[in-house]
Each structure stands twice: as C-alpha cells, then as structure tokens.
Write a protein that holds these residues in place. Structure first.
Motif, PDB file in Angstrom:
ATOM      1  N   ALA A 188     -51.186 -25.254  46.845  1.00  0.00           N
ATOM      2  CA  ALA A 188     -52.614 -25.231  47.210  1.00  0.00           C
ATOM      3  C   ALA A 188     -53.352 -26.279  46.391  1.00  0.00           C
ATOM      4  CB  ALA A 188     -53.189 -23.850  46.959  1.00  0.00           C
ATOM      5  N   ARG A 189     -54.077 -27.148  47.089  1.00  0.00           N
ATOM      6  CA  ARG A 189     -54.905 -28.136  46.388  1.00  0.00           C
ATOM      7  C   ARG A 189     -56.220 -27.468  46.051  1.00  0.00           C
ATOM      8  NH1 ARG A 189     -57.148 -33.928  48.754  1.00  0.00           N
ATOM      9  NH2 ARG A 189     -57.896 -34.761  46.747  1.00  0.00           N
ATOM     10  N   THR A 190     -56.458 -27.240  44.784  1.00  0.00           N
ATOM     11  CA  THR A 190     -57.646 -26.501  44.350  1.00  0.00           C
ATOM     12  C   THR A 190     -58.762 -27.399  43.841  1.00  0.00           C
ATOM     13  OG1 THR A 190     -56.699 -26.233  42.147  1.00  0.00           O
ATOM     14  CG2 THR A 190     -56.275 -24.476  43.771  1.00  0.00           C
ATOM     15  N   ALA A 191     -58.475 -28.667  43.640  1.00  0.00           N
ATOM     16  CA  ALA A 191     -59.487 -29.643  43.213  1.00  0.00           C
ATOM     17  C   ALA A 191     -59.006 -31.013  43.653  1.00  0.00           C
ATOM     18  CB  ALA A 191     -59.689 -29.579  41.703  1.00  0.00           C
ATOM     19  N   THR A 194     -55.896 -31.677  41.671  1.00  0.00           N
ATOM     20  CA  THR A 194     -55.150 -30.502  41.173  1.00  0.00           C
ATOM     21  C   THR A 194     -54.447 -29.795  42.328  1.00  0.00           C
ATOM     22  OG1 THR A 194     -56.773 -30.154  39.408  1.00  0.00           O
ATOM     23  CG2 THR A 194     -55.298 -28.308  39.935  1.00  0.00           C
ATOM     24  N   VAL A 195     -53.145 -29.594  42.179  1.00  0.00           N
ATOM     25  CA  VAL A 195     -52.362 -28.855  43.146  1.00  0.00           C
ATOM     26  C   VAL A 195     -51.677 -27.696  42.387  1.00  0.00           C
ATOM     27  CG1 VAL A 195     -50.420 -28.853  44.776  1.00  0.00           C
ATOM     28  CG2 VAL A 195     -51.951 -30.846  44.608  1.00  0.00           C
ATOM     29  N   VAL A 196     -51.901 -26.478  42.832  1.00  0.00           N
ATOM     30  CA  VAL A 196     -51.308 -25.306  42.194  1.00  0.00           C
ATOM     31  C   VAL A 196     -50.122 -24.825  43.019  1.00  0.00           C
ATOM     32  CG1 VAL A 196     -51.684 -22.926  41.459  1.00  0.00           C
ATOM     33  CG2 VAL A 196     -53.515 -24.626  41.172  1.00  0.00           C
ATOM     34  N   THR A 198     -47.364 -21.902  43.698  1.00  0.00           N
ATOM     35  CA  THR A 198     -47.130 -20.476  43.501  1.00  0.00           C
ATOM     36  C   THR A 198     -45.736 -20.127  43.981  1.00  0.00           C
ATOM     37  OG1 THR A 198     -49.484 -20.007  43.833  1.00  0.00           O
ATOM     38  CG2 THR A 198     -47.951 -18.152  44.023  1.00  0.00           C
TER      39      THR A 198
END
Length: 199
Positions: A188-191, A194-196, A198
C-alpha cells in the motif's frame, strides 16, 4: 482331567522355560512360557509323561509325546513412525510400518492420511514396510503445538496376520506439523514516497 502344577510337565518348541497351572478338575491348563517370539506363531506343545501327572476320571494319563500345534490367537501389533514430523515446502517424510507379524491384506486402503498423501508401500520386508508421505501444498498447521489430531497417519484394523487375527485397535503415527504455505504480502502506498508491505 486332574493333576498338579508340576514344572516341566509340558515342553513348548522355541520356549526356554515353561510352567503350567494346576489342572484341578478342569479342561483347561494355562502354560506360561519365556523365550517365544511373534514369529513362533503356532509352537508345538508336548506333554512329558515321565514328569507330569495329568489323568482323566478313569485314571488314564495324557499320552506322552505327540506334538500338538498351538493355534495362533495373538492379535498382531503395528507401530507407525515418521523420519520427519516438521514438514516445510519441498519436504517429504519416510513412513515406516513395523509389524509384529507379517501382515495379510495390508494395502494403502488401510491407511488414512491427514493433510497429505502417501505413495506406493514398499513391502520388500513384510515386517518393516515403508512409504513416502507428501504434505498438501499451500497448507499450514495452526496452532503449531502438535495438538491438531488430524495430522496423523492412521492404520485401521482391516488387515490380519496369517492366522486371520486382526489387530485389537488402530495404530497412529506421531502428530506432525506442516507449513507449505509460502508467505505473501500486500503493498500500500501511504505517502508520496512511502510503500507499506503487509505480510
């Protein structure tokens, strides 16, 4: 017949010692032996007239000699073991079926396998037969504390020994743990930068 429990009144081929119960107006005498093995399925039994004193109601003694084969009424036993009980991706386990007597009619149809399958049974040695267990793909045992009773290899009671005696109960392997599920993740690209991930 009547008589006393004189030691060595009977001999049993293959036994290193034999004792017998007192007859006491009975038609049954129990012999207790040492030294017999499972392969001595139908040992020859002899009465020794020079030692014994077993007679009938007309004072006739049991005939000397004349071996009688004892019928095999001992239930066969089986132990199921595995050389690996913690199976991961690409693993297999060698399953060993160790019989107390050579089985009759034992096939893969007698074997229930949890979370996997076994291949052809190698019966080259009838007392120690083997097969390869392959766990299911994409499977994970939860919890991993070996309390899941479904992860066992179980052999039923449909087989017998050569005297048609069936085992008294099913035989189970140790519980095994499987983890053939490769880890996966989502992203998930959260910014902006930034890619998180999981897992």
């Amino acid at each position: 017949v009547t008589g006393t429990a004189i030691p060595n009144s009977f001999t049993v081929v293959g036994a290193s010692s034999v004792t017998n119960t007192a007859v006491a107006s009975s038609t049954s005498v129990t012999l207790t032996t040492t030294g017999l093995t499972a392969t001595d399925g139908t040992p020859a039994v002899n009465y020794v007239a020079a030692v014994g004193d077993i007679i009938n109601d007309t004072l006739e003694e049991v005939a000397d000699g004349g071996a009688v084969s004892a019928s095999d009424q001992v239930a066969p036993a089986l132990v199921v073991t595995m050389d690996d009980t913690d199976l991961n991706v690409g693993d297999t386990a060698l399953v060993t079926f160790t019989f107390s007597e050579a089985p009759t009619g034992f096939t893969t149809a007698d074997v229930t396998v949890g979370s996997g399958a076994i291949g052809t049974i190698d019966a080259t040695n009838p007392l120690v037969q083997t097969a390869t267990f392959t766990p299911d793909d994409n499977f994970e045992t939860l919890p991993r504390d070996r309390t899941d009773g479904t992860n066992v290899i179980s052999v039923g009671t449909g087989w017998t020994d050569s005297a048609a005696n069936a085992p008294s109960s099913p035989s189970n392997s140790p519980n095994y743990v499987i983890d053939t599920k490769a880890p996966t993740f989502t992203a998930a690209r959260t910014a902006l930068n930034t890619v998180v991930l999981t897992f």
